[in-house]
Write a protein that holds these residues in place. Sequence first.
Motif: not given
Lengths: 308, 260
Positions: B62-74, B117-119, B19-23
């Motif tokens: 990062h987010r919860m949508k129903g039974a789905n977990v979202e994470i964001l990482y670098e 800050g950043g991540m 979702v980004g250069k290093n994300y």
Amino acid sequence: MANLNISIGKLKLKNPVMVASGTFGYAEEFSDFIDLKKLGAIVTKTITLRPRQGNAAPRTCETPAGLLNSIGLENPGVDKFIKDKLPVLKEYHVPIIVSIASERDPEEFVELTHRLDRIKEVAAIELNISCPNIREKKGKRLISQDALATHGLVKAVRKITNKTLITKLTPNVTDITEIALAAESAGSDGLALINTLAGMIIDIEKRRPKIAMASGGLSGPAIRPVAVRMVWEVHQKVKIPLIGMGGVSDTRSALEFFLAGATAVAVGTANFINPKTSVEIIAGIGKYLCKTNLKDIKALQNSLKING
Amino acid sequence: MPSNKLFQFKAKVIANKRVGKNYFHCIFSAHSLRQAVRPGQFVEIKVSAGPEPLLRRPFSIHRMKGANVEILYELVGKGTELLSQKGAGEYLDVIGPLGNGFTLPLTPYPLSLLVAGGMGVAPLVYLAEILKRSKILVLIGAQSKSGIICEKEFKDLGCSVKIATDDGSCGFRGKVTELLSNILVTMDCRPATIYACGPRPMLKAVAEIAQKENIPAQISLEEHMACGIGACLGCAVNTRAGYKRVCKDGPVFGAEEIIW
């Protein structure tokens, strides 16, 4: 069902799989993941006479297939342990082996044993004479690096308790069998081997060690071959039961220790990665014995084939 | 601390995209975490089957949508690199929900201030979602424009967003904490709480500003962890009450608790 019962001194265990000191907290941290009742025994985080804050951070660093740590025996001290931790531990109905260490004076082992000896829920005492991370002892020899000191310490403790005594040895010695023999002759009922290997890891950008205390103790699969070799060497010299540890992370690695001569194994670092490791190994050993038509775990102990 | 049952489970990857250069942004199914997660909590993921790398890696939810977990990482090393290679349909070995999470207001605040800050945006999006009945101002800082993410997510949640970049390529030129100081001076309505996540020097600056301005602040610390469940005592942070475990006593602390 194969027989998994084993004994170490007076201590009788329903299976030979324990969790190693310092890797299982005081067990409550694991109660959501496993049925603690299934464990052979729980060895507590090492307790000292006084509370200890532990060492400065960072305290741990991952290494190739290993973990370097210098926690520094952070613990609430024996009084708080007896008051707050032990009542919770005893509810799990698993033999509790209390690991103890001195900070400055070896006499503290005697004092600690004296305090624990009266408590019936304490199934056994493990003498941690091999922790590499106590600041007060940096640069000095560990008790378990000196056969005479080991003998003297175990003897002093033996004199005041009838509880099962397990002595935990360091691998950071020239000949571990000398130390093992010293502990055995002083009356230790069993030996736990190995504690962590002294190690160091450096950040080349910062030109600094990656843990605050510079060096620490290495554990995990990286040290397993060293641990298996030491169990095998000691098994040939002593008669008391050995608890093998150092990179026990699945059934296969646990079986290596039994074949090397261990009576029991302890799961350490693997608890951090898969909290179910210990119970998976208990089931896995049962299956292996069944598959190989063995009726008793003890049958593995002298079945290693050397030279053909 | 609220009671918090932990789960270990196999989670099916639904999506895992750059979702980004290093994300990267990863969505996985986690039925056992449903309804059990507070903003600021995290999961630990074993990214390989073998002993390399040995330890799990911690990721903020990062987010919860129903039974789905979202994470964001670098992408920062071997662990995140292996994770980035997991495709939809593959499974992850996950433990969670871990840690204490942010303390939430009993009644909505008139204004909350989020500083990332950043991540550090990762846990704050979920926090904003939970806080969204109140007015939220979000400050996001990074070295340059390419390091700024989640601006749209915050805006979609109705937050006001201000950006700070060290090189001035987007928004305010300078540190996000300088932007924070400036804003607090000019603001009519003072925030009830500052929530912050990011690198340690940034969090330290936030703590100092919050203390000077007499605004309560909650900060989420990032630390290398061995176990993530409070057993190894490895992720120690020095506080006014002695060493505490980032994984179990945190990762969220009152800014005034930490000895920097």
